[in-house]
Design a protein around this motif. Structure first.
Motif, PDB file in Angstrom:
ATOM      1  N   GLY A  34       2.694 -27.208  36.279  1.00 50.12           N
ATOM      2  CA  GLY A  34       1.301 -26.853  36.524  1.00 50.12           C
ATOM      3  C   GLY A  34       0.520 -27.975  37.198  1.00 50.12           C
ATOM      4  N   ASP A  35       0.828 -29.220  36.843  1.00 42.56           N
ATOM      5  CA  ASP A  35       0.105 -30.332  37.458  1.00 42.56           C
ATOM      6  C   ASP A  35       0.509 -30.502  38.918  1.00 42.56           C
ATOM      7  OD1 ASP A  35      -1.650 -32.552  37.537  1.00 42.56           O
ATOM      8  OD2 ASP A  35       0.012 -33.934  37.136  1.00 42.56           O
ATOM      9  N   CYS A  36       1.783 -30.313  39.192  1.00 44.87           N
ATOM     10  CA  CYS A  36       2.262 -30.434  40.573  1.00 44.87           C
ATOM     11  C   CYS A  36       1.609 -29.356  41.448  1.00 44.87           C
ATOM     12  CB  CYS A  36       3.784 -30.293  40.599  1.00 44.87           C
ATOM     13  SG  CYS A  36       4.479 -30.372  42.252  1.00 44.87           S
ATOM     14  N   ASP A 117      -0.960 -39.879  42.230  1.00 44.44           N
ATOM     15  CA  ASP A 117       0.038 -39.756  41.170  1.00 44.44           C
ATOM     16  C   ASP A 117      -0.359 -40.526  39.921  1.00 44.44           C
ATOM     17  OD1 ASP A 117       2.500 -38.987  40.008  1.00 44.44           O
ATOM     18  OD2 ASP A 117       3.322 -40.960  40.494  1.00 44.44           O
ATOM     19  N   HIS A 118       0.290 -40.168  38.803  1.00 45.27           N
ATOM     20  CA  HIS A 118      -0.001 -40.823  37.522  1.00 45.27           C
ATOM     21  C   HIS A 118       1.273 -41.275  36.807  1.00 45.27           C
ATOM     22  CE1 HIS A 118       0.712 -37.148  34.789  1.00 45.27           C
ATOM     23  NE2 HIS A 118       1.071 -36.792  35.995  1.00 45.27           N
ATOM     24  N   HIS A 119       2.412 -41.403  37.528  1.00 47.01           N
ATOM     25  CA  HIS A 119       3.648 -41.854  36.883  1.00 47.01           C
ATOM     26  C   HIS A 119       3.680 -43.378  36.793  1.00 47.01           C
ATOM     27  CE1 HIS A 119       4.808 -37.731  37.948  1.00 47.01           C
ATOM     28  NE2 HIS A 119       5.607 -37.834  36.906  1.00 47.01           N
ATOM     29  N   THR A 167      -2.032 -28.297  31.482  1.00 46.28           N
ATOM     30  CA  THR A 167      -0.575 -28.367  31.271  1.00 46.28           C
ATOM     31  C   THR A 167      -0.133 -29.792  30.954  1.00 46.28           C
ATOM     32  OG1 THR A 167      -0.449 -28.117  33.676  1.00 46.28           O
ATOM     33  CG2 THR A 167       0.600 -26.445  32.395  1.00 46.28           C
ATOM     34  N   ASP A 168      -0.560 -30.779  31.751  1.00 36.93           N
ATOM     35  CA  ASP A 168      -0.034 -32.135  31.538  1.00 36.93           C
ATOM     36  C   ASP A 168      -0.596 -32.821  30.291  1.00 36.93           C
ATOM     37  OD1 ASP A 168       1.831 -32.157  33.541  1.00 36.93           O
ATOM     38  OD2 ASP A 168       1.139 -34.023  34.451  1.00 36.93           O
ATOM     39  N   THR A 169      -1.680 -32.312  29.728  1.00 39.93           N
ATOM     40  CA  THR A 169      -2.156 -32.861  28.445  1.00 39.93           C
ATOM     41  C   THR A 169      -1.590 -32.077  27.254  1.00 39.93           C
ATOM     42  OG1 THR A 169      -4.119 -31.452  28.483  1.00 39.93           O
ATOM     43  CG2 THR A 169      -4.383 -33.705  29.348  1.00 39.93           C
TER      44      THR A 169
END
Ligand SMILES: [Mn+2]
Length: 340
Positions: A34-36, A117-119, A167-169
């Motif tokens: 979802g984040d992508c 990005d957040h990686h 999604t990512d949280t």
């Protein structure tokens, strides 16, 4: 005044001006989540609004449950993307490095104009790197830099960004969930994103086959390292047997993680050619699963990481458990030091 991301108050406008008037490919990673998809759609919509013909490029198709969030944009696969005009610019979103989009797209876009990005493992592979590992989602960064730059966020863009943050949280539960996530989510809701509609599309449209896949996964779970690691396996051929596809594995690993006393949940997917994929999830960022996955050629976040291997499925379980045992010793020492 940059309120959300002062550190990008110069670089994000610089990225936008480098893209002005150019065709842009907004590239996301394989097996998109979802984040992508949310960050691809939101950035492409904003670029189109600003006058740049932008398309989204992804090596894999948009998952069925995310199609709702793709309004007004075109998604191209790798083959179609190779036919884009030579001078097409590229921005990679939600990708720790550009090989996450596959080697062919990496070769097609060797020097991207930007990355958002957040990686943790993103070393900055583009000309302009909008990277913050303190953010829960690439969509959180985009929402913040759009608002900071005074860019109009319409309902469909707000909805795509909201989907990525939710999604990512883990629906605002994971340790990455900050006050800023809630503030930005509030801004997106005020611009038309509907938590109820997004929640329905994302979490209440599972296939019936997903339940059969979940049954197999739950039956395979085993507790390791004194109950601190919970591992489940999906055998090769299980998709055909249950009438599912790889996208139905979304969320399964959370059942392994959510058990009391478990530090790390693991999902191993075995494939017919002997290759396999492992997804690792932790409750505590001290676990640094990005480092564990890195030992096997993978990467990701402190609490969510993954890896793909072509061979060695037989030995993998023991090697992974040895690596996790070492890691948990470090975690225990860190926790003891913090308690003192
Ligand atoms: Mn992400």
């Amino acid at each position: 005044m940059a309120k959300y991301f002062p550190e990008f108050s110069e670089s994000f406008p610089r990225l936008l001006s480098s893209l002005r008037g150019r065709s842009v490919a907004v590239v996301g990673h394989a097996r998109p989540d979802g984040d992508c998809i949310g960050s691809q759609v939101a950035l492409a919509r904003v670029l189109i609004l600003l006058g740049s013909p932008a398309v989204c490029v992804n090596p894999d198709p948009v998952p069925r449950r995310l199609a709702y969030f793709t309004k007004g944009v075109t998604f191209l696969g790798t083959d179609q993307a190779l036919l884009l005009p030579e001078d097409t610019a590229s921005v990679f979103v939600d990708c720790a490095d550009h090989s996450r989009a596959g080697e062919r797209l990496k070769l097609r876009f060797p020097k991207p104009q930007g990355t958002v990005d957040h990686h943790l493992s993103n070393g900055g592979f583009a000309e302009v790197n909008i990277v913050d590992s303190g953010s829960a989602a690439a969509c959180e960064i985009l929402a913040g830099v759009f608002l900071d730059a005074g860019i109009t966020i319409d309902t469909d863009t707000a909805t795509a960004l909201y989907a990525g943050i939710v999604t990512d949280t883990g629906q605002f539960r994971y340790s990455s969930t900050s006050q800023r996530c809630f503030m930005l989510a509030g801004e997106l809701v005020s611009r038309g994103a509907s938590p109820a509609q997004a929640g329905f599309e994302l979490f209440e449209r599972e296939s019936a086959g997903k339940l059969r896949l979940l049954q197999h996964f739950l039956a395979s779970l085993s507790m390791e390292l004194g109950g601190r690691v919970c591992i489940g396996t999906l055998k090769s051929g299980i998709y055909a047997e249950t009438g599912t596809t790889a996208e139905d594995t979304e969320g399964l690993v959370d059942f392994a993680r959510c058990v009391d006393g478990v530090d790390v949940g693991v999902l191993v997917e075995e494939k017919p050619d002997g290759s396999f994929k492992a997804s690792l999830r932790a409750k505590d960022p001290l676990c640094r699963l990005d480092l564990v996955a890195g030992l096997f050629g993978g990467g990701g976040h402190a609490c969510a990481a993954g890896l793909n291997r072509k061979t060695g499925a037989g030995e993998f379980r023991a090697s992974l458990l040895a690596a996790l045992e070492d890691r948990l010793k470090v975690v225990d020492a860190d926790r003891a030091a913090r308690a003192r």
